[in-house]
Design a protein around this motif. Structure first.
Motif, PDB file in Angstrom:
ATOM      1  N   SER A   1     -31.013  31.082 -27.968  1.00  0.00           N
ATOM      2  CA  SER A   1     -32.079  30.135 -28.354  1.00  0.00           C
ATOM      3  C   SER A   1     -31.563  28.716 -28.546  1.00  0.00           C
ATOM      4  O   SER A   1     -31.740  28.109 -29.592  1.00  0.00           O
ATOM      5  N   GLY A   2     -30.886  28.203 -27.506  1.00  0.00           N
ATOM      6  CA  GLY A   2     -30.428  26.827 -27.542  1.00  0.00           C
ATOM      7  C   GLY A   2     -29.186  26.578 -28.356  1.00  0.00           C
ATOM      8  O   GLY A   2     -28.807  25.418 -28.553  1.00  0.00           O
ATOM      9  N   HIS A   3     -28.524  27.620 -28.837  1.00  0.00           N
ATOM     10  CA  HIS A   3     -27.310  27.484 -29.611  1.00  0.00           C
ATOM     11  C   HIS A   3     -26.240  28.418 -29.059  1.00  0.00           C
ATOM     12  O   HIS A   3     -26.545  29.494 -28.541  1.00  0.00           O
TER      13      HIS A   3
ATOM     14  N   PRO B   1     -24.855  23.606 -31.610  1.00  0.00           N
ATOM     15  CA  PRO B   1     -25.881  23.195 -30.633  1.00  0.00           C
ATOM     16  C   PRO B   1     -25.279  23.012 -29.253  1.00  0.00           C
ATOM     17  O   PRO B   1     -24.155  22.526 -29.101  1.00  0.00           O
ATOM     18  N   VAL B   2     -26.056  23.376 -28.235  1.00  0.00           N
ATOM     19  CA  VAL B   2     -25.605  23.258 -26.851  1.00  0.00           C
ATOM     20  C   VAL B   2     -25.725  21.810 -26.407  1.00  0.00           C
ATOM     21  O   VAL B   2     -26.780  21.183 -26.644  1.00  0.00           O
TER      22      VAL B   2
END
Length: 409
Positions: free
Chosen positions: A333-335, A408-409
């Motif tokens: 989920s984006g991480h 975080p990405v």
């Protein structure tokens, strides 16, 4: 004749510029006065427009209402609006005429009310739209301040707002913020200079002590007591070097990461496992887990330090026999997540927060232990925060911990 005295010479001009007096508060173009004038003027213009429209509508309604709704043709009373059929007596005629006039007047008033409401709705929409646009224009410096603050918090302390315009509260806020940034930049620069100087001044004597001890230990003619003392001092010196390195790394990692590059957490975890594998085999701890690719933007050296500290702690604080450490990486989920789980002693949930404090361990202080210097989890948390992420520890059922690093990405 008596001599005429010369006129007094003019006083010398001062070499300094006299301080200009600030105008009274009520004369300054403050944001409060500007907003008051703006919205007061808008209200006045909207009121004038509304009164003009209502006046025109009322005049039209009076013109319609003043026309007689009936006519007398060939001695007969006729009307297109009212019904006069069957009316014969004079009283009935007067009553019918009065009712017809009232009906026409009521229709005119209803028409006036409906058109006034439509005009009010139209003016309200225009007023809200114009007010929204003007408020955005007036408050645009505040958005500029917010964007600059966000950039400063994320990357660079050298940015400044340098807001131009009238001397109002927003410009005063921007100037105060710029002054604060100047002080912060000087403080961070002084801190970086101190870290650099301390890095040199603290490492040099420890390196000299290590060299001298190693030279004395290499002497074959040294007595056994001296060699034992040298080994003890060498271990103490090595512990001091680790402590100094940890403190310097903790000081550097407290700042935001300015230069970021793509880093794969799977590769970082694999390198940490390679560096810890020999110690794990010596302690009889199995290292396992699946590591999928999870690329983020960050500092590879500091991220590797997170993984190394977590894996080393998981190996050192494990069960004497049959222990294992599971290291996994994944995108979720984006991480990007790095999860290190291990067997070990049971850890109460209320003791979790103490593990991240410097020089703290489970129910003990740093002193009296040979497993580290007590900075590993503090450094890991500081590095995670510098990357905009976080680290969470959870007690594992049956003993041990689950350390979860989310970035975080």
């Amino acid at each position: 004749m008596p001599s005429v005295p010369a006129p007094p010479s003019a006083p010398p001009r001062p070499t300094w510029e006299p301080k200009q007096q600030e105008p009274p508060y009520w004369l300054r173009p403050t944001i409060r006065i500007r907003l008051t004038l703006l919205y007061g003027g808008m209200f006045l213009i909207a009121g004038i427009l509304l009164l003009s429209i209502i006046y025109m509508l009322a005049a039209q309604a009076l013109h319609v209402g003043s026309e007689l709704p009936f006519k007398i043709v060939s001695g007969q009373l006729t009307s297109e609006v009212c019904n006069f059929s069957g009316v014969t007596t004079s009283d009935a005629v007067n009553a019918a005429m009065n009712s017809c006039v009232n009906h026409q007047r009521q229709q005119a008033l209803d028409t006036l009310l409906n058109r006034s409401l439509l005009a009010l709705v139209g003016l309200s929409v225009i007023a809200f739209a114009f007010g929204y646009a003007m408020a955005g224009r007036v408050l645009s410096p505040l958005g500029r301040i917010t964007r600059t603050a966000r950039r400063v918090a994320g990357t660079d302390l050298s940015r400044r707002i340098e807001l131009d315009g009238p001397d109002d509260e927003l410009k005063e806020l921007a100037d105060t913020f710029d002054d604060m940034l100047d002080r912060l930049e000087r403080a961070f620069t002084a801190q970086q200079r101190f870290v650099g100087n301390a890095s040199h001044e603290l490492r040099t004597p420890l390196a000299i002590n290590r060299t001298l001890l190693e030279v004395h230990l290499s002497d074959p003619q040294a007595p056994p007591e001296l060699k034992q003392l040298g080994k003890t001092l060498l271990a103490t010196n090595e512990r001091s070097e680790q402590l100094v390195e940890g403190l310097l790394l903790l000081a550097r990692s407290d700042n935001q990461i300015v230069e970021r590059k793509p880093v794969d957490l799977a590769e970082v975890a694999s390198r940490a496992i390679d560096q810890t594998r020999a110690e794990a085999e010596e302690r009889g701890v199995e290292i396992r887990g699946e590591r999928s690719s999870a690329v983020i933007q960050g500092n590879g050296v500091l991220l590797e330090r997170i993984a190394l500290n977590l894996v080393q702690n998981a190996v050192r604080y494990n069960v004497p026999e049959g222990g294992w450490v599971e290291v996994a990486t994944e995108l979720r989920s984006g991480h990007a997540e790095l999860v290190v789980s291990n067997t070990g002693p049971v850890v109460p949930a209320y003791e979790i927060d103490n593990l991240f404090e410097p020089f703290k361990r489970l129910r003990t202080e740093r002193t009296g232990s040979d497993k580290g210097v007590g900075l590993g989890l503090s450094i890991a948390r500081s590095v995670a925060r510098a990357h905009g992420g976080r680290i969470v520890a959870e007690p594992r059922e049956g003993g041990g911990l689950v350390m979860r690093v989310s970035l975080p990405v």
